[in-house]
Enzyme design. Sequence first.
Site, PDB file in Angstrom:
ATOM      1  N   HIS A   1      -8.224   1.689  -0.419  1.00 45.48           N
ATOM      2  CA  HIS A   1      -8.255   0.654  -1.460  1.00 45.48           C
ATOM      3  C   HIS A   1      -9.677   0.168  -1.751  1.00 45.48           C
ATOM      4  CE1 HIS A   1      -3.924   0.520  -1.749  1.00 45.48           C
ATOM      5  NE2 HIS A   1      -3.874   0.493  -0.429  1.00 45.48           N
TER       6      HIS A   1
ATOM      7  N   SER B   1       0.841  -1.197   0.000  1.00 47.10           N
ATOM      8  CA  SER B   1       0.000   0.000   0.000  1.00 47.10           C
ATOM      9  C   SER B   1       0.880   1.252   0.000  1.00 47.10           C
ATOM     10  CB  SER B   1      -0.960  -0.042   1.195  1.00 47.10           C
ATOM     11  OG  SER B   1      -1.902   0.999   1.128  1.00 47.10           O
TER      12      SER B   1
END
Length: 304
Positions: A195, A89
Amino acid sequence: MTIALFSGQGSQYPGMGKDIIESEPELGAVYDIGSEILGRDLRAISFDSSAEELAATVNAQPAVLTASIVCLLAAHRKGFRYQAVAGHSLGEYAALYAAGILTLEDVFRVIKARCEAMDQAAREHKGTMAAVMKVEPAQVDEVCRKSKHYAAAVNFNSPQQTVIAGTPEGIAEVSEVFKEMKAKVVPLKVAGAFHSKLMKSAEDRFREAVKNINFRQPAAGIKFYSNVTGKEFTDYSHFPSLMSKHITSPVLFTSELDAISKDGFDTFVEFGPGKTLTGLVKRALKNVTAYNIENAETLAGASF
């Protein structure tokens, strides 16, 4: 072969990186450059904030990025070399710097745009995240798809750990289902449903903000592995679009580790706060070496 890994948001803690720049004062310049570009004091954010203050997206992202970079640079000074990079991430941005895709100045410009866009999206669309353990990823995905309120499987970390994101109501709803399945559910220290589709406005703002940033080819001999594709990334012609999509796309970390292993990498060194990725590697792969470097002590104990 060796790959450098980089920690994601949620791994932050007050004081991270401090003893590295105390032992390597020249690396304090990284904090100075970041502070100038952000328009805020990165040392104060990283070293003097409370845990709650540091967890704010606009603080956590640049602070984790900076700590990860100074850990890498300190290790490089002691002889650490690598043939590939990957991040989880947020960690993918430290990987962009480590691969030579972004300069130090540009990675701070990009993270400024990212954290501000995601912070605004999180304020517009309240969301949260949690890690679900002891349930197969396909089952996690199925439960989320059947929920009345919005929830989605967004980080595929291992066969027994999947992170979910959604509205507070959605995460509460599916968490009860997972607990009935005897799963362990751990809320994450993040400020939004990253996300997931709740970050769509952040994706759009980020794409506009970075359209003139120069994303280069990786340095010679360095492979870059992508969260979005779950494998080595090779087509850099539309890289800003990929990193924009990264904000709303699942993190395919399990697929990434599988691809990295199949490509022959057997040494995994995690840079930045915590050792979450080190643990994921050790659980997912056999016959590999994995360790983390997050402070002066772990740096001193590493052998390159």
